[in-house]
Design a protein around this motif. Structure first.
Motif, PDB file in Angstrom:
ATOM      1  N   GLY A   1       1.062  10.406   5.197  1.00  0.00           N
ATOM      2  CA  GLY A   1       0.104   9.322   5.351  1.00  0.00           C
ATOM      3  C   GLY A   1       0.635   8.234   6.264  1.00  0.00           C
ATOM      4  O   GLY A   1      -0.089   7.709   7.118  1.00  0.00           O
TER       5      GLY A   1
ATOM      6  N   VAL B   1      -4.713   9.449  -1.854  1.00  0.00           N
ATOM      7  CA  VAL B   1      -3.982   9.414  -3.123  1.00  0.00           C
ATOM      8  C   VAL B   1      -4.850   9.804  -4.306  1.00  0.00           C
ATOM      9  O   VAL B   1      -4.386   9.855  -5.423  1.00  0.00           O
ATOM     10  CB  VAL B   1      -3.363   8.023  -3.373  1.00  0.00           C
ATOM     11  CG1 VAL B   1      -2.343   7.711  -2.307  1.00  0.00           C
ATOM     12  CG2 VAL B   1      -4.440   6.953  -3.422  1.00  0.00           C
TER      13      VAL B   1
ATOM     14  N   TRP C   1       6.871   9.942  -1.378  1.00  0.00           N
ATOM     15  CA  TRP C   1       6.091   8.721  -1.286  1.00  0.00           C
ATOM     16  C   TRP C   1       6.890   7.585  -0.662  1.00  0.00           C
ATOM     17  O   TRP C   1       8.107   7.517  -0.773  1.00  0.00           O
ATOM     18  CB  TRP C   1       5.613   8.300  -2.676  1.00  0.00           C
ATOM     19  CG  TRP C   1       4.732   9.323  -3.307  1.00  0.00           C
ATOM     20  CD1 TRP C   1       5.127  10.393  -4.060  1.00  0.00           C
ATOM     21  CD2 TRP C   1       3.318   9.420  -3.195  1.00  0.00           C
ATOM     22  NE1 TRP C   1       4.034  11.136  -4.429  1.00  0.00           N
ATOM     23  CE2 TRP C   1       2.913  10.562  -3.918  1.00  0.00           C
ATOM     24  CE3 TRP C   1       2.351   8.632  -2.567  1.00  0.00           C
ATOM     25  CZ2 TRP C   1       1.577  10.943  -4.015  1.00  0.00           C
ATOM     26  CZ3 TRP C   1       1.017   9.006  -2.661  1.00  0.00           C
ATOM     27  CH2 TRP C   1       0.649  10.158  -3.383  1.00  0.00           C
TER      28      TRP C   1
ATOM     29  N   ALA D   1      -2.651  13.128   6.788  1.00  0.00           N
ATOM     30  CA  ALA D   1      -2.548  12.110   5.742  1.00  0.00           C
ATOM     31  C   ALA D   1      -3.000  12.703   4.413  1.00  0.00           C
ATOM     32  O   ALA D   1      -3.760  13.664   4.377  1.00  0.00           O
ATOM     33  CB  ALA D   1      -3.409  10.897   6.090  1.00  0.00           C
TER      34      ALA D   1
ATOM     35  N   HIS E   1       0.871  -1.175   0.000  1.00  0.00           N
ATOM     36  CA  HIS E   1       0.000   0.000   0.000  1.00  0.00           C
ATOM     37  C   HIS E   1       0.907   1.224   0.000  1.00  0.00           C
ATOM     38  O   HIS E   1       1.702   1.416   0.917  1.00  0.00           O
ATOM     39  CB  HIS E   1      -0.885   0.008   1.247  1.00  0.00           C
ATOM     40  CG  HIS E   1      -1.774   1.210   1.365  1.00  0.00           C
ATOM     41  ND1 HIS E   1      -2.902   1.387   0.595  1.00  0.00           N
ATOM     42  CD2 HIS E   1      -1.692   2.306   2.184  1.00  0.00           C
ATOM     43  CE1 HIS E   1      -3.490   2.528   0.925  1.00  0.00           C
ATOM     44  NE2 HIS E   1      -2.778   3.109   1.880  1.00  0.00           N
TER      45      HIS E   1
ATOM     46  N   THR F   1       1.706   5.370   0.050  1.00  0.00           N
ATOM     47  CA  THR F   1       1.152   6.578   0.638  1.00  0.00           C
ATOM     48  C   THR F   1       2.265   7.626   0.707  1.00  0.00           C
ATOM     49  O   THR F   1       3.412   7.339   0.361  1.00  0.00           O
ATOM     50  CB  THR F   1       0.581   6.286   2.047  1.00  0.00           C
ATOM     51  OG1 THR F   1      -0.075   7.458   2.547  1.00  0.00           O
ATOM     52  CG2 THR F   1       1.683   5.882   3.024  1.00  0.00           C
TER      53      THR F   1
END
Length: 221
Positions: free
Chosen positions: A23, A52, A99, A49, A17, A19
């Protein structure tokens, strides 16, 4: 055969996952990964957060309503969905953030209520199911995205779904106790993430510098 047996047979070692660093901080602080719907409801996470995507097709009235798809966490098996990642990255190029990829123990694939999709959940050709048949369908020889767009395995490794956009939809919330690793792109990011994880009680989680992990394994046609 069970889902766990399929995981072992195919050498699947992680569910991913991606983020932003903000996040990740939010997830580690709450000790949970939350769905997009829950992020809208959680004031604390909504500040730190970054969802996306600013708008989701699943929220439209015409989209499939078998489940509240916004209340699921979008994940992928072994490699990230590069199509989705590029879209998210391009949307936030003007912001001062970067990221990372969270890697979770694949045992979460055996949890109740997890949906497996053959391709992107918004595509018309998608097939969804919550059981072993759903997971097996992700690895079919051919997968239809939409009419006229079909992808084939073409020798893809056993640990990869046939379509690079295949999704694991995990029911909200996902406990961060299953986090096993975080991928970053350079040493500075690694130091920052390591400090965050240690300060929030996740010092046992590995931080791995692996810029190639952000390229995924796109389909070849």
């Amino acid at each position: 055969m069970t889902i766990q047996e399929f995981i072992s047979r195919n050498g699947i070692t992680e569910v991913l996952h991606f983020t932003t660093e903000r996040g990740l901080t939010g997830c580690a602080s709450a000790k949970l990964v939350l769905s997009r719907k829950a992020l809208d409801e959680e004031q604390y996470l909504s500040h730190i957060a970054t969802p996306v995507s600013t708008e989701r097709k699943e929220a439209q009235d015409t989209f499939n309503k078998d489940e509240n798809w916004l209340d699921y966490i979008n994940m992928s098996i072994s490699e990230i969905n590069t199509h989705y990642f590029r879209s998210a990255r391009n949307r936030y190029t003007c912001l001062d953030r970067w990221w990372c990829i969270m890697s979770f123990d694949p045992v979460i694939l055996t949890h109740p209520g997890v949906y497996f999709t053959t391709t992107n959940n918004i595509y018309t050709g998608v097939s969804r199911a919550t059981d072993l048949s759903g997971m097996l369908a992700m690895f079919n020889d051919r997968v239809t995205r939409w009419s006229g767009n079909v992808v084939a395995r073409n020798g893809r490794p056993m640990h990869l779904a046939t379509c690079e956009q295949a999704e694991v939809l995990y029911p909200n919330p996902l406990n961060m106790s299953f986090l096993q690793r975080v991928y970053v792109q350079d040493r500075e990011q690694a130091a920052s993430i390591h400090g965050t994880l240690v300060s929030l009680g996740f010092g046992q989680v590995n931080v791995t510098i692996c810029p190639e992990k952000f390229s995924g394994v796109p389909n070849t046609f």
